[in-house]
Design a protein around this motif. Sequence first.
Motif, PDB file in Angstrom:
ATOM      1  N   UNK A  97      87.212 -78.248  33.131  1.00  0.00           N
ATOM      2  CA  UNK A  97      87.475 -78.392  34.567  1.00  0.00           C
ATOM      3  C   UNK A  97      88.881 -78.917  34.860  1.00  0.00           C
ATOM      4  N   UNK A  98      89.549 -79.442  33.842  1.00  0.00           N
ATOM      5  CA  UNK A  98      90.895 -79.988  34.045  1.00  0.00           C
ATOM      6  C   UNK A  98      91.988 -79.055  33.539  1.00  0.00           C
ATOM      7  N   UNK A  99      91.622 -77.901  33.029  1.00  0.00           N
ATOM      8  CA  UNK A  99      92.595 -76.979  32.443  1.00  0.00           C
ATOM      9  C   UNK A  99      92.422 -75.580  33.021  1.00  0.00           C
ATOM     10  N   UNK A 100      93.452 -74.777  32.895  1.00  0.00           N
ATOM     11  CA  UNK A 100      93.376 -73.362  33.250  1.00  0.00           C
ATOM     12  C   UNK A 100      92.896 -72.635  32.004  1.00  0.00           C
ATOM     13  N   UNK A 101      91.588 -72.733  31.772  1.00  0.00           N
ATOM     14  CA  UNK A 101      91.011 -72.259  30.518  1.00  0.00           C
ATOM     15  C   UNK A 101      89.688 -71.556  30.780  1.00  0.00           C
ATOM     16  N   UNK A 102      89.565 -70.360  30.232  1.00  0.00           N
ATOM     17  CA  UNK A 102      88.306 -69.637  30.257  1.00  0.00           C
ATOM     18  C   UNK A 102      87.850 -69.548  28.808  1.00  0.00           C
ATOM     19  N   UNK A 130      81.630 -59.220  36.558  1.00  0.00           N
ATOM     20  CA  UNK A 130      82.456 -58.416  35.662  1.00  0.00           C
ATOM     21  C   UNK A 130      83.879 -58.305  36.207  1.00  0.00           C
ATOM     22  N   UNK A 131      83.993 -58.046  37.512  1.00  0.00           N
ATOM     23  CA  UNK A 131      85.314 -57.949  38.131  1.00  0.00           C
ATOM     24  C   UNK A 131      86.031 -59.291  38.115  1.00  0.00           C
ATOM     25  N   UNK A 132      85.304 -60.375  38.307  1.00  0.00           N
ATOM     26  CA  UNK A 132      85.898 -61.708  38.249  1.00  0.00           C
ATOM     27  C   UNK A 132      86.471 -61.974  36.860  1.00  0.00           C
ATOM     28  N   UNK A 133      85.697 -61.635  35.826  1.00  0.00           N
ATOM     29  CA  UNK A 133      86.189 -61.779  34.452  1.00  0.00           C
ATOM     30  C   UNK A 133      87.407 -60.889  34.237  1.00  0.00           C
ATOM     31  N   UNK A 134      87.298 -59.613  34.640  1.00  0.00           N
ATOM     32  CA  UNK A 134      88.410 -58.678  34.451  1.00  0.00           C
ATOM     33  C   UNK A 134      89.688 -59.161  35.121  1.00  0.00           C
ATOM     34  N   UNK A 147      90.122 -49.460  38.155  1.00  0.00           N
ATOM     35  CA  UNK A 147      89.807 -49.199  36.747  1.00  0.00           C
ATOM     36  C   UNK A 147      88.774 -50.196  36.226  1.00  0.00           C
ATOM     37  N   UNK A 148      88.837 -51.423  36.687  1.00  0.00           N
ATOM     38  CA  UNK A 148      87.839 -52.405  36.278  1.00  0.00           C
ATOM     39  C   UNK A 148      86.457 -52.044  36.818  1.00  0.00           C
ATOM     40  N   UNK A 149      86.404 -51.558  38.048  1.00  0.00           N
ATOM     41  CA  UNK A 149      85.118 -51.148  38.623  1.00  0.00           C
ATOM     42  C   UNK A 149      84.535 -49.976  37.840  1.00  0.00           C
ATOM     43  N   UNK A 150      85.386 -49.027  37.455  1.00  0.00           N
ATOM     44  CA  UNK A 150      84.916 -47.900  36.643  1.00  0.00           C
ATOM     45  C   UNK A 150      84.474 -48.390  35.263  1.00  0.00           C
ATOM     46  N   UNK A 151      85.187 -49.377  34.721  1.00  0.00           N
ATOM     47  CA  UNK A 151      84.828 -49.916  33.407  1.00  0.00           C
ATOM     48  C   UNK A 151      83.471 -50.608  33.446  1.00  0.00           C
ATOM     49  N   UNK A 156      78.437 -50.776  30.996  1.00  0.00           N
ATOM     50  CA  UNK A 156      77.181 -51.361  31.481  1.00  0.00           C
ATOM     51  C   UNK A 156      77.337 -52.857  31.723  1.00  0.00           C
ATOM     52  N   UNK A 157      78.538 -53.242  32.151  1.00  0.00           N
ATOM     53  CA  UNK A 157      78.810 -54.636  32.473  1.00  0.00           C
ATOM     54  C   UNK A 157      79.043 -55.528  31.272  1.00  0.00           C
TER      55      UNK A 157
END
Length: 195
Positions: A97-102, A130-134, A147-151, A156-157
């Motif tokens: 929560x304190x870093x820009x880290x996924x 999926x779009x949020x991750x992309x 392209x992300x929506x098509x992906x 299959x997500x």
Amino acid sequence: LLDWLLRGDGADSPQAVARAEARAREEFDLDDADAAALVAVAAGHSQEEPEVRANRLANALLSLPKKGRTLVMRVDAADRLDTSGKLVLQRLSRDLTRRHLLLLATAGPDWQPPVGMERMDLHGLEESAFLLLGRALFAPGRSPDAQLAAAHATFSGGPGNLIEALEHLVQNDALFGRPGDYHGLSEDAELRPAP
């Protein structure tokens, strides 16, 4: 971390250890001994105690995220980590929560994530997730939403499939950057399963 220190070159490439140590000194402002110790940990050759190895690795990893740029880290087989690996994962999860880290971890069905992380069973993600991750994988304002929506439909997500497809495009010079800073996706590039 070793891959990052070597800028994608293989660990068996010429002078890999010397180049990794030089970058560790430069990027983390370490002296020669600490740079050598960090590279030994990253390469899996350290003889230090698990807590010391974990501290070195966690400190280095936590210093990588920069303001405005998300660092994406993937931990494969989190349920089979050794003691040092578990300690690093615990430390990273406490600081999320304190870093820009996924932080993405793959694990078996019985694995319980450390405090600070949430478990998502890997069936296809809903399109919005999926779009949020992309979008998080691309530099700000550079995500190819169509392209992300098509992906999403193609994969299959599946988030792992998206990550592998993007890595494959980078290897084939159809995409540039690293996770969290991808940019320059070729207009004719297709997000499809990596071979």
